[in-house]
Write an enzyme that holds these catalytic residues in place. Structure first.
Site, PDB file in Angstrom:
ATOM      1  N   CYS A  30      71.593  54.927  39.668  1.00 39.28           N
ATOM      2  CA  CYS A  30      71.740  53.621  40.438  1.00 39.28           C
ATOM      3  C   CYS A  30      71.800  53.787  41.900  1.00 39.28           C
ATOM      4  O   CYS A  30      72.550  54.699  42.367  1.00 39.28           O
ATOM      5  CB  CYS A  30      72.993  52.725  40.069  1.00 39.28           C
ATOM      6  SG  CYS A  30      73.162  51.357  41.270  1.00 39.28           S
ATOM      7  N   CYS A  55      79.921  48.771  39.334  1.00 43.37           N
ATOM      8  CA  CYS A  55      79.094  49.310  40.603  1.00 43.37           C
ATOM      9  C   CYS A  55      79.104  48.130  41.541  1.00 43.37           C
ATOM     10  O   CYS A  55      78.912  46.806  41.352  1.00 43.37           O
ATOM     11  CB  CYS A  55      77.464  49.062  39.962  1.00 43.37           C
ATOM     12  SG  CYS A  55      76.319  49.144  41.158  1.00 43.37           S
ATOM     13  N   TYR A 108      18.334  21.770  21.585  1.00 39.26           N
ATOM     14  CA  TYR A 108      18.150  22.620  22.744  1.00 39.26           C
ATOM     15  C   TYR A 108      17.637  24.073  22.493  1.00 39.26           C
ATOM     16  O   TYR A 108      16.566  24.347  22.950  1.00 39.26           O
ATOM     17  CB  TYR A 108      19.339  22.840  23.572  1.00 39.26           C
ATOM     18  CG  TYR A 108      19.175  23.496  24.721  1.00 39.26           C
ATOM     19  CD1 TYR A 108      18.589  23.042  26.081  1.00 39.26           C
ATOM     20  CD2 TYR A 108      19.671  24.849  25.044  1.00 39.26           C
ATOM     21  CE1 TYR A 108      18.468  23.730  27.165  1.00 39.26           C
ATOM     22  CE2 TYR A 108      19.278  25.622  26.134  1.00 39.26           C
ATOM     23  CZ  TYR A 108      18.737  24.870  27.032  1.00 39.26           C
ATOM     24  OH  TYR A 108      18.817  25.733  28.252  1.00 39.26           O
ATOM     25  N   ASP A 119      23.224  21.308  21.091  1.00 34.96           N
ATOM     26  CA  ASP A 119      22.887  22.544  21.146  1.00 34.96           C
ATOM     27  C   ASP A 119      21.608  22.854  20.207  1.00 34.96           C
ATOM     28  O   ASP A 119      20.859  23.620  20.766  1.00 34.96           O
ATOM     29  CB  ASP A 119      23.935  23.576  20.812  1.00 34.96           C
ATOM     30  CG  ASP A 119      25.281  23.420  21.851  1.00 34.96           C
ATOM     31  OD1 ASP A 119      25.000  22.706  22.688  1.00 34.96           O
ATOM     32  OD2 ASP A 119      26.085  24.121  21.600  1.00 34.96           O
ATOM     33  N   ALA A 120      21.745  22.675  18.829  1.00 38.16           N
ATOM     34  CA  ALA A 120      20.721  23.103  18.226  1.00 38.16           C
ATOM     35  C   ALA A 120      19.392  22.391  18.437  1.00 38.16           C
ATOM     36  O   ALA A 120      18.431  23.224  18.513  1.00 38.16           O
ATOM     37  CB  ALA A 120      21.035  22.293  16.678  1.00 38.16           C
ATOM     38  N   ARG A 176      23.587  36.187  52.723  1.00 36.13           N
ATOM     39  CA  ARG A 176      23.841  36.143  54.259  1.00 36.13           C
ATOM     40  C   ARG A 176      23.544  37.478  55.012  1.00 36.13           C
ATOM     41  O   ARG A 176      22.961  37.213  56.065  1.00 36.13           O
ATOM     42  CB  ARG A 176      25.306  35.658  54.539  1.00 36.13           C
ATOM     43  CG  ARG A 176      25.368  35.284  55.909  1.00 36.13           C
ATOM     44  CD  ARG A 176      26.856  34.525  56.045  1.00 36.13           C
ATOM     45  NE  ARG A 176      27.004  34.192  57.412  1.00 36.13           N
ATOM     46  CZ  ARG A 176      27.439  35.068  58.262  1.00 36.13           C
ATOM     47  NH1 ARG A 176      27.851  36.425  57.937  1.00 36.13           N
ATOM     48  NH2 ARG A 176      27.641  34.774  59.575  1.00 36.13           N
ATOM     49  N   TYR A 218      24.915  23.181  50.280  1.00 37.23           N
ATOM     50  CA  TYR A 218      25.473  22.301  51.167  1.00 37.23           C
ATOM     51  C   TYR A 218      24.639  22.098  52.319  1.00 37.23           C
ATOM     52  O   TYR A 218      24.956  21.316  53.346  1.00 37.23           O
ATOM     53  CB  TYR A 218      26.755  22.575  51.317  1.00 37.23           C
ATOM     54  CG  TYR A 218      27.037  24.120  51.692  1.00 37.23           C
ATOM     55  CD1 TYR A 218      26.442  24.688  53.023  1.00 37.23           C
ATOM     56  CD2 TYR A 218      27.858  25.028  50.986  1.00 37.23           C
ATOM     57  CE1 TYR A 218      26.699  26.052  53.384  1.00 37.23           C
ATOM     58  CE2 TYR A 218      27.933  26.167  51.134  1.00 37.23           C
ATOM     59  CZ  TYR A 218      27.557  26.736  52.151  1.00 37.23           C
ATOM     60  OH  TYR A 218      27.645  28.064  52.614  1.00 37.23           O
TER      61      TYR A 218
END
Ligand code: IVH
Length: 682
Positions: free
Chosen positions: A421, A444, A49, A46-47, A149, A239
């Site tokens: 409930c 219940c 670059y 990286d450095a 598009r 493509y």
């Protein structure tokens, strides 16, 4: 060279030298960008670059008139725009015809054969990327314009936004670079991992999130400020070579190779298929692999390879006749929420469920989708009447991705979670710090039905024929109030239920009787003890062997079992401390339900009542193995030494526990002495 020095040098540099150095720097940076973003195999650190980019910036600052639009420094250089300029596509960007099955693909081939009798077709298959189609224009190898598009004839100019996509070459290489004008087409998309990260960031910042990578990519490409686009992690696959006048190209496969050679990212899964059989196999393979792609693909684009065939086949106003999109089973669909019901689980948890207008998704008709809990409903703000986007990916249970806000009816009210409930009218309660509301009524009937359903389920007591309709009637008629009642059911009684013939009644009663021998692990799972599922039930059964031993165990004994924590231990103890639950167990035993686990050692337990502390590492066994051995023989393992400790088993590098043992006069055993003790004991 120091920076100050570099500036001094720059000031004295001749314009011609600067121009040459700029070209050199740009070429090198393009090259490294290509290796990094397209091929994912960088050659420099990286450095190094960064140093090239810094030099380029400084030189461009000294010679602003030498800055070119395709310079790497200009990727984020565009000014915000008021509106996108319309771009008329020279060649229309058509849609694709769809195939939903291998049969449709065969039909496609039959159409080709009818159009060009006698021709032998080869194909190229590519993943159909679920992104945004774009058209890129290069003039003498330089990127000059990019467009969406749009409606296929007229799109919008988004050149500055596309420049921010680091894998898109600003300068081409190879034969395409020499052409006066080249148009290529491809798909801009957001990789899944980057999408997830973006959404996490947005969520943390309290901003609205995107429903899927496609929406996120669409939002990013249509940003008015390219600096915003630059922060959105877009990528692109190319493509289609839509126009390359003067270049002799015979097949799509060759065109794809040219794209690759020019520096474009081409999908590595692009494949040439010699027959429709191969195409069909490719489609099946890619559909099976779709979750592993790293990006969303909604199908396979199948293209006739020979450009001469393509030319002769031509297009309709809607799609080329030489290509077709094989669509994977859909995973997202929109539908409407007709109601939000609250269901009661076997432990009383209230779960909101959206009742949907039925919609087919990945081959299954979806009518319900769980909304999980009150917070989830509030977070997504799902309301009755809303249109919702739902998704079902792979084995994932369908879920609501988001509400389609634009289609909300004006009278839709926020959902109010009930405080009673819905099944029994009992008080519902949401404990502090929990996400769930619970029905507090232990009698219940909805809970009972759920518990019975779970009791008979395949991984619990495995009672075939104990379906929902039977349970419903048995509970409603008050015939089954708890598990043991099942075992008293007679054939005549069951045959008296609605829709139950003599034969099916016999089958059910027989299945219930057969379930008596399932063993302790399944029984423990079946009882529906909070926090005890199949795995914990197996651990408990393996550890204690019989129901009696489990009932005699205290919280500490339970928590010592590997894989069982203090919360589960407390839940098990609380369950069996309840008189009703104990009575259920006693009645089940009385009915002949097996209360032991086959294969679990029921031999003598001579270490019962003895407490051990393990410290240091033993030469011949792991600490887990030592603990298991002690527990199997009835002993207990605790963490610290006290006067009540019977033995400290000390290995290598034993620490303060050994000192404690000596101080308190507790017997200390090395591994050999410990093994002697266990052998004597058994
Ligand atoms: S070829 C004339 N190839 O799908 C050539 N399209 O539904 C037509 N798409 O508008 C396009 N991946 O945006 C082609 N490998 C691929 C594709 C692809 C995605 C998109 C493209 C097109 C849409 C048609």
């Amino acid at each position: 060279m120091s920076r100050a020095n570099a500036r001094g040098t720059l000031a004295r540099m001749e314009r011609a030298d600067a121009a040459q150095r700029l070209t050199e720097l740009r070429e090198r940076i393009h090259h490294h960008d290509y290796l990094y973003y397209v091929e994912a195999r960088p050659e420099v650190a990286d450095a190094e670059y960064d140093a090239l980019v810094r030099e380029l910036r400084e030189l461009e600052a000294a010679f602003p008139e030498l800055v070119t639009p395709e310079s790497p420094t200009q990727r984020v250089g565009g000014q915000p725009v008021e509106a996108f300029r319309p771009v008329a596509h020279r060649v229309a960007m058509l849609s694709l015809d769809n195939a939903a099955s291998p049969a449709d693909l065969r039909e496609f081939e039959a159409r080709l054969a009818r159009a060009l009798p006698g021709a032998a077709f080869a194909y190229v298959c590519e993943p159909k990327i679920d992104g945004l189609g774009v058209a890129l224009l290069y003039a003498r190898g330089r990127f000059v314009r990019g467009a969406t598009r749009g409606d296929g004839r007229v799109g919008e100019e988004i050149t500055a936004n596309l420049r921010t996509i680091r894998s898109l070459p600003m300068v081409l290489r190879g034969p395409l670079a020499a052409l006066e004008e080249v148009e290529v087409r491809g798909e801009v998309y957001m990789p899944r991992a980057e999408f997830a990260q973006l959404n996490r960031g947005l969520e943390e910042a309290g901003e609205p999130t995107f429903a899927n990578p496609r929406n996120a990519a669409a939002g990013a490409t249509r940003q008015k400020d390219p600096a915003v686009t630059a922060r959105r992690p877009l990528d692109a696959f190319l493509y289609h070579l839509s126009s390359a006048p003067g270049l002799p190209v015979a097949s799509h496969w060759e065109a794809v190779e040219l794209l690759r050679g020019a520096g474009f990212r081409v999908n590595p899964r692009t494949a040439r298929c010699a027959s429709m059989d191969e195409v069909i196999a490719y489609c099946a393979r890619l559909e099976a692999a779709r979750d592993a792609l790293g990006y969303d693909a909604d199908g396979v684009v199948v293209k006739v390879d020979a450009l001469e065939h393509q030319r002769r086949l031509g297009s309709t106003t809607h799609h080329p006749r030489w290509a077709i999109a094989f669509k994977f089973a859909a995973r997202q669909a929109t539908t409407t929420v007709q109601a939000i019901e609250v269901q009661v689980g076997k432990t009383g948890i209230l779960t909101p469920v959206a009742k949907l207008a039925p919609v087919e998704l990945a081959g299954v008709v979806i009518r319900n989708v769980s909304l999980h809990n009150e917070d989830e409903i509030r977070r997504k703000d799902v309301r009755v009447g809303d249109t919702v986007l739902i998704e079902r990916a792979g084995d994932v249970i369908p879920y609501v991705v988001q509400v389609v806000a634009a289609r909300r009816p004006s009278d839709a009210e926020p959902f109010q979670f009930p405080d009673r409930c819905p099944a029994c009218g009992g008080v519902a309660f949401r404990p502090e710090g929990e996400a769930y509301w619970r029905c507090t009524n232990t009698a219940c009937p909805a809970q009972l039905k759920e518990r019975l359903r779970h009791f008979g389920s395949r991984r619990a007591m495995d009672i075939e024929h104990l379906g929902e309709a039977v349970i419903e009637q048995l509970v409603e008629r008050g015939r089954v109030k708890s598990f043991p009642d099942l075992y008293d059911l007679g054939v005549e009684e069951v045959a008296g239920l609605e829709r139950h013939a003599q034969k099916s009644a016999e089958n059910l009663v027989q299945a219930i009787q057969a379930s008596k021998g399932r063993g302790l692990a399944r029984l423990l799972n079946a009882l529906g003890i909070p926090m005890v599922g199949e795995r914990v039930a197996q651990l408990l059964a393996a550890r204690f062997g019989t129901m009696d031993r489990l009932l005699a165990a205290g919280e500490r004994d339970l928590a010592e079992v590997h894989g069982i924590g203090p919360r589960i231990a407390a839940s098990v103890v609380a369950f069996f401390a309840d008189a009703t639950n104990r009575e259920v167990v006693a009645r089940l035993a009385g009915a002949g339900v097996e209360m032991a686990e086959a294969g679990v050692d029921e031999g003598p337990r001579p270490l019962t009542g003895k407490t051990f502390v393990l410290t240091g590492s033993l030469p011949g066994m792991t600490r887990d193995a030592a603990r298991d051995l002690i527990q199997r023989l009835g002993g207990r393992v605790v963490g610290s030494v006290s006067r009540k400790t019977d033995y400290v088993v000390a290995g290598e590098a034993a620490g303060s526990k050994l000192d404690d043992a000596r101080r308190l006069g507790v017997a200390v055993l090395d591994e050999a002495a410990f093994l002697d003790l266990t052998r004597q004991a058994s």
